[in-house]
Design a protein around this motif. Structure first.
Motif, PDB file in Angstrom:
ATOM      1  N   ASP A 112      18.933  81.537  20.039  1.00  0.00           N
ATOM      2  CA  ASP A 112      18.162  81.262  21.247  1.00  0.00           C
ATOM      3  C   ASP A 112      16.784  80.789  20.797  1.00  0.00           C
ATOM      4  OD1 ASP A 112      16.807  81.196  23.608  1.00  0.00           O
ATOM      5  OD2 ASP A 112      17.025  83.325  24.082  1.00  0.00           O
ATOM      6  N   ASP A 113      16.599  79.462  20.777  1.00  0.00           N
ATOM      7  CA  ASP A 113      15.368  78.839  20.297  1.00  0.00           C
ATOM      8  C   ASP A 113      14.888  77.905  21.391  1.00  0.00           C
ATOM      9  OD1 ASP A 113      13.415  77.246  19.092  1.00  0.00           O
ATOM     10  OD2 ASP A 113      14.444  77.148  17.164  1.00  0.00           O
ATOM     11  N   ALA A 114      13.668  78.122  21.879  1.00  0.00           N
ATOM     12  CA  ALA A 114      13.128  77.303  22.971  1.00  0.00           C
ATOM     13  C   ALA A 114      12.554  75.984  22.481  1.00  0.00           C
ATOM     14  CB  ALA A 114      12.041  78.082  23.713  1.00  0.00           C
ATOM     15  N   ALA A 115      12.461  75.792  21.167  1.00  0.00           N
ATOM     16  CA  ALA A 115      11.849  74.567  20.627  1.00  0.00           C
ATOM     17  C   ALA A 115      12.576  74.102  19.367  1.00  0.00           C
ATOM     18  CB  ALA A 115      10.375  74.807  20.329  1.00  0.00           C
ATOM     19  N   PRO A 116      13.891  73.904  19.440  1.00  0.00           N
ATOM     20  CA  PRO A 116      14.620  73.439  18.253  1.00  0.00           C
ATOM     21  C   PRO A 116      14.310  71.984  17.959  1.00  0.00           C
ATOM     22  CG  PRO A 116      16.075  73.398  20.138  1.00  0.00           C
ATOM     23  CD  PRO A 116      14.776  74.018  20.613  1.00  0.00           C
ATOM     24  N   VAL A 117      14.619  71.575  16.749  1.00  0.00           N
ATOM     25  CA  VAL A 117      14.386  70.198  16.310  1.00  0.00           C
ATOM     26  C   VAL A 117      15.673  69.671  15.692  1.00  0.00           C
ATOM     27  CG1 VAL A 117      13.085  68.690  14.760  1.00  0.00           C
ATOM     28  CG2 VAL A 117      11.943  70.630  15.865  1.00  0.00           C
ATOM     29  N   THR A 118      16.130  68.522  16.157  1.00  0.00           N
ATOM     30  CA  THR A 118      17.244  67.850  15.492  1.00  0.00           C
ATOM     31  C   THR A 118      16.686  66.707  14.650  1.00  0.00           C
ATOM     32  OG1 THR A 118      17.607  66.397  17.398  1.00  0.00           O
ATOM     33  CG2 THR A 118      18.895  68.431  17.314  1.00  0.00           C
ATOM     34  N   HIS A 119      17.372  66.401  13.562  1.00  0.00           N
ATOM     35  CA  HIS A 119      16.886  65.342  12.665  1.00  0.00           C
ATOM     36  C   HIS A 119      18.053  64.769  11.877  1.00  0.00           C
ATOM     37  CE1 HIS A 119      17.241  67.918   9.030  1.00  0.00           C
ATOM     38  NE2 HIS A 119      16.961  68.884   9.867  1.00  0.00           N
ATOM     39  N   GLU A 120      17.828  63.589  11.347  1.00  0.00           N
ATOM     40  CA  GLU A 120      18.854  62.940  10.534  1.00  0.00           C
ATOM     41  C   GLU A 120      18.917  63.584   9.152  1.00  0.00           C
ATOM     42  OE1 GLU A 120      18.005  58.961   9.159  1.00  0.00           O
ATOM     43  OE2 GLU A 120      15.846  59.281   9.313  1.00  0.00           O
ATOM     44  N   ASN A 121      19.906  63.182   8.376  1.00  0.00           N
ATOM     45  CA  ASN A 121      20.070  63.722   7.023  1.00  0.00           C
ATOM     46  C   ASN A 121      19.332  62.835   6.010  1.00  0.00           C
ATOM     47  OD1 ASN A 121      21.927  61.658   7.593  1.00  0.00           O
ATOM     48  ND2 ASN A 121      23.290  62.278   5.952  1.00  0.00           N
ATOM     49  N   PHE A 122      18.049  62.604   6.281  1.00  0.00           N
ATOM     50  CA  PHE A 122      17.206  61.806   5.395  1.00  0.00           C
ATOM     51  C   PHE A 122      15.761  62.179   5.641  1.00  0.00           C
ATOM     52  CE2 PHE A 122      14.455  58.253   4.362  1.00  0.00           C
ATOM     53  CZ  PHE A 122      14.963  57.787   3.163  1.00  0.00           C
ATOM     54  N   ARG A 123      14.997  62.331   4.568  1.00  0.00           N
ATOM     55  CA  ARG A 123      13.549  62.523   4.662  1.00  0.00           C
ATOM     56  C   ARG A 123      12.883  61.808   3.496  1.00  0.00           C
ATOM     57  NH1 ARG A 123      15.143  67.720   5.839  1.00  0.00           N
ATOM     58  NH2 ARG A 123      14.383  68.666   7.796  1.00  0.00           N
ATOM     59  N   GLN A 124      11.664  61.336   3.745  1.00  0.00           N
ATOM     60  CA  GLN A 124      10.858  60.784   2.663  1.00  0.00           C
ATOM     61  C   GLN A 124       9.392  61.017   2.997  1.00  0.00           C
ATOM     62  OE1 GLN A 124      11.275  56.544   1.969  1.00  0.00           O
ATOM     63  NE2 GLN A 124      10.743  56.735  -0.186  1.00  0.00           N
ATOM     64  N   TRP A 125       8.619  61.365   1.978  1.00  0.00           N
ATOM     65  CA  TRP A 125       7.184  61.560   2.150  1.00  0.00           C
ATOM     66  C   TRP A 125       6.518  61.074   0.871  1.00  0.00           C
ATOM     67  CZ3 TRP A 125       4.492  66.953   3.238  1.00  0.00           C
ATOM     68  CH2 TRP A 125       3.224  66.722   3.786  1.00  0.00           C
ATOM     69  N   VAL A 126       5.725  60.038   0.987  1.00  0.00           N
ATOM     70  CA  VAL A 126       5.013  59.450  -0.148  1.00  0.00           C
ATOM     71  C   VAL A 126       3.524  59.618   0.118  1.00  0.00           C
ATOM     72  CG1 VAL A 126       4.655  57.371  -1.514  1.00  0.00           C
ATOM     73  CG2 VAL A 126       6.887  57.789  -0.452  1.00  0.00           C
ATOM     74  N   ILE A 127       2.808  60.215  -0.830  1.00  0.00           N
ATOM     75  CA  ILE A 127       1.436  60.671  -0.569  1.00  0.00           C
ATOM     76  C   ILE A 127       0.498  60.217  -1.681  1.00  0.00           C
ATOM     77  CG2 ILE A 127       0.031  62.684   0.017  1.00  0.00           C
ATOM     78  CD1 ILE A 127       2.708  64.275   0.253  1.00  0.00           C
ATOM     79  N   GLU A 128      -0.659  59.719  -1.302  1.00  0.00           N
ATOM     80  CA  GLU A 128      -1.732  59.459  -2.256  1.00  0.00           C
ATOM     81  C   GLU A 128      -2.333  60.798  -2.679  1.00  0.00           C
ATOM     82  OE1 GLU A 128      -6.060  57.143  -2.407  1.00  0.00           O
ATOM     83  OE2 GLU A 128      -5.019  57.442  -0.505  1.00  0.00           O
ATOM     84  N   ASP A 129      -2.490  60.997  -3.970  1.00  0.00           N
ATOM     85  CA  ASP A 129      -2.964  62.290  -4.472  1.00  0.00           C
ATOM     86  C   ASP A 129      -4.489  62.316  -4.452  1.00  0.00           C
ATOM     87  OD1 ASP A 129      -3.042  64.807  -5.480  1.00  0.00           O
ATOM     88  OD2 ASP A 129      -2.067  64.348  -7.388  1.00  0.00           O
ATOM     89  N   ALA A 130      -5.039  62.540  -3.251  1.00  0.00           N
ATOM     90  CA  ALA A 130      -6.501  62.543  -3.060  1.00  0.00           C
ATOM     91  C   ALA A 130      -6.854  63.689  -2.122  1.00  0.00           C
ATOM     92  CB  ALA A 130      -6.965  61.203  -2.498  1.00  0.00           C
ATOM     93  N   PHE A 131      -6.980  64.891  -2.671  1.00  0.00           N
ATOM     94  CA  PHE A 131      -7.227  66.101  -1.889  1.00  0.00           C
ATOM     95  C   PHE A 131      -8.444  66.815  -2.476  1.00  0.00           C
ATOM     96  CE2 PHE A 131      -2.913  64.967  -1.102  1.00  0.00           C
ATOM     97  CZ  PHE A 131      -2.636  65.386   0.182  1.00  0.00           C
ATOM     98  N   CYS A 132      -9.541  66.792  -1.725  1.00  0.00           N
ATOM     99  CA  CYS A 132     -10.809  67.286  -2.268  1.00  0.00           C
ATOM    100  C   CYS A 132     -10.857  68.806  -2.385  1.00  0.00           C
ATOM    101  CB  CYS A 132     -11.971  66.795  -1.407  1.00  0.00           C
ATOM    102  SG  CYS A 132     -11.968  67.428   0.296  1.00  0.00           S
TER     103      CYS A 132
END
Length: 488
Positions: A249-269
């Motif tokens: 019983d989840d009031a805010a579920p999330v469905t998603h495809e079977n793929f993810r990608q996250w590409v990030i610039e390494d600039a964290f102060c």
């Protein structure tokens, strides 16, 4: 089983759940914009780090600045800020409970609680998913829109801002004054150069009320670019029923495809989690990844959603199954977009088109055409027009891109070919609708929207092609027009 900390161990064995002690987590990130995409993407990457015993001091504090965000806060608070993610793989569905968020800031006028939370020394990253159109960008110049009423309010009332950016500035002023120091602003929206755009918005808004603070932010805070990718449909009755099939019983579920990608610039102060240990990529060249994804995937969504809306196709997978719309995507992407995209390590633009075609066609992803077609004034200007400009500059083919713009104009007349009404689906709908209706007799009326097209309407090659396609759409219909393009 009602989702909560107390019931985690009683969930069905098939459901993955946090193995870490959520009560021992401490915050490091405030994330503004707790929609489905964030919870199915960035929150998942952090959760997977926590599953490895890492990043226990980087938990997420949710936040929002709109009245509707308070309803989301209450939904998530009732289940200890956890969400069930359901992966919609054609080979079989699976569920995982993500526990990387531990709180949600109350949403109040003036954003006092949000400002206070971002001032906390524990918070080292403020991340945002506020949609492509949420950064107060002038669509034609791509510069900062200082004339927007929200911006004028925040410039005049910096201590009680309306916007997320005004709240960030107020918090950064306090952090500077009390010696806490700077933090990283991390955009997770589908904008090429999203970090640079976030910097532009924050620094420009700060400069309207406090030039010294603007200089301090610009010199000390970091705003890394990133490319985010995962198809995450909206949650409705079907998704609420689906999560119950897993016994939750989840009031805010999330469905998603079977793929993810996250590409990030390494600039964290002020430090960062090791997201790469959960599958993200850190690189100094985010731009190439961004361009490929934004132009082919996000641009491709606009290519197919407008004819889908006109022809009463409900879902994106249905567009790909349609013999004309699916073929339209493959031809436009393969012959007009691909030449304007550079390869990235391990992926050519042509191979990426094949990957996106497969992802769009996934029948398990119930992604509505309306959701994808929403806010075309931001999405066409961000996802289609840059490719069109590059193609014109190199004398490359543009017929399909021009037809894409004509289909958008046709959609904005507000009526489908079966006679049903297309409900307003853009913040600028009234203006777009008026221009679209005028363009039935005078196609140039659509291109004269300088806030969208800039000087593109003055380009005879594009304007002539656009006018020819728009007239054909109105005279012969969408299917006949698509067939003409495909047979050319």
């Amino acid at each position: 089983m009602k989702l909560s900390n107390d019931t985690l161990n009683n969930l069905p064995e098939s459901v993955l759940r946090p193995t870490y002690d959520r009560s021992a987590l401490t915050p490091g990130i405030v994330h503004i914009g707790l929609g489905n995409f964030h919870r199915g993407h960035q929150a998942w990457y952090l959760h997977r780090l926590m599953q490895q015993g890492l990043a226990q001091d980087w938990a997420i504090i949710g936040a929002g600045v709109r009245a509707g965000d308070e309803a989301q806060r209450k939904r998530l608070a009732a289940q200890d800020y956890m969400s069930t993610l359901i992966e919609l793989d054609p080979k079989g569905r699976s569920a995982e409970v993500v526990g990387s968020m531990i709180d949600f800031v109350p949403v109040e006028d003036g954003n006092g609680p949000l400002i206070e939370r971002m001032t906390d020394p524990e918070i080292r990253i403020v991340a945002l998913t506020v949609t492509e159109g949420g950064y107060y960008i002038d669509a034609a110049t791509k510069g900062f829109d200082a004339n927007h009423p929200d911006i004028k309010h925040d410039a005049a009332n910096p201590d009680t801002p309306l916007t997320a950016f005004g709240a960030m500035i107020a918090a950064l002023k306090l952090r500077r004054d009390n010696g806490t120091g700077p933090l990283t602003g991390q955009s997770c929206d589908n904008l090429q150069g999203n970090g640079a755009i976030l910097r532009q918005t924050v620094v420009s808004l700060a400069r309207l009320s406090d030039a010294d603070l603007a200089d301090w932010i610009d010199a000390n805070c970091t705003f890394p670019d990133s490319m985010v990718d995962c198809i995450v449909p909206a949650t409705g009755p079907n998704e609420l029923a689906l999560v119950r099939e897993f016994g939750i019983d989840d009031a805010a579920p999330v469905t998603h495809e079977n793929f993810r990608q996250w590409v990030i610039e390494d600039a964290f102060c002020a430090g960062r989690p090791d997201w790469d240990k959960a599958g993200a990529t850190f690189t100094d060249d985010v731009h190439a990844y961004e361009a490929m994804k934004i132009r082919i995937l996000n641009g491709g969504h606009q290519v197919i959603s407008n004819p889908g809306e006109i022809l009463s196709v409900e879902f994106i997978s249905g567009c790909m199954a349609h013999p004309l719309i699916g073929a339209f995507f493959r031809k436009v992407a393969g012959t007009e977009i691909v030449p304007q995209v550079q390869p990235v390590p391990g992926m050519t633009p042509t191979a990426y088109v094949d990957l996106i075609s497969s992802r769009f066609s996934n029948p398990e992803i119930v992604d509505t055409v309306r959701r994808v077609a929403f806010d075309g004034s931001s999405r066409h200007t961000g996802f289609i027009l840059p490719t069109l400009r590059d193609a014109l500059a190199t004398d490359s083919p543009i017929e399909g891109l021009a037809l894409t713009e004509a289909l958008w104009a046709r959609m904005c007349t507000g009526t489908r070919e079966d006679g049903s009404t297309i409900a307003p689906n853009d913040p600028l709908w009234d203006k777009l609708n008026a221009a679209a209706l005028d363009a039935r007799d005078n196609p140039q009326a659509w291109l004269e929207q300088r806030d969208l097209y800039g000087d593109l309407g003055d380009n005879a090659t594009f304007a002539d092609s656009f006018a020819r396609w728009l007239r054909m759409l109105h005279d012969e219909g969408t299917e006949a027009t698509l067939r003409t393009y495909l047979n050319a």
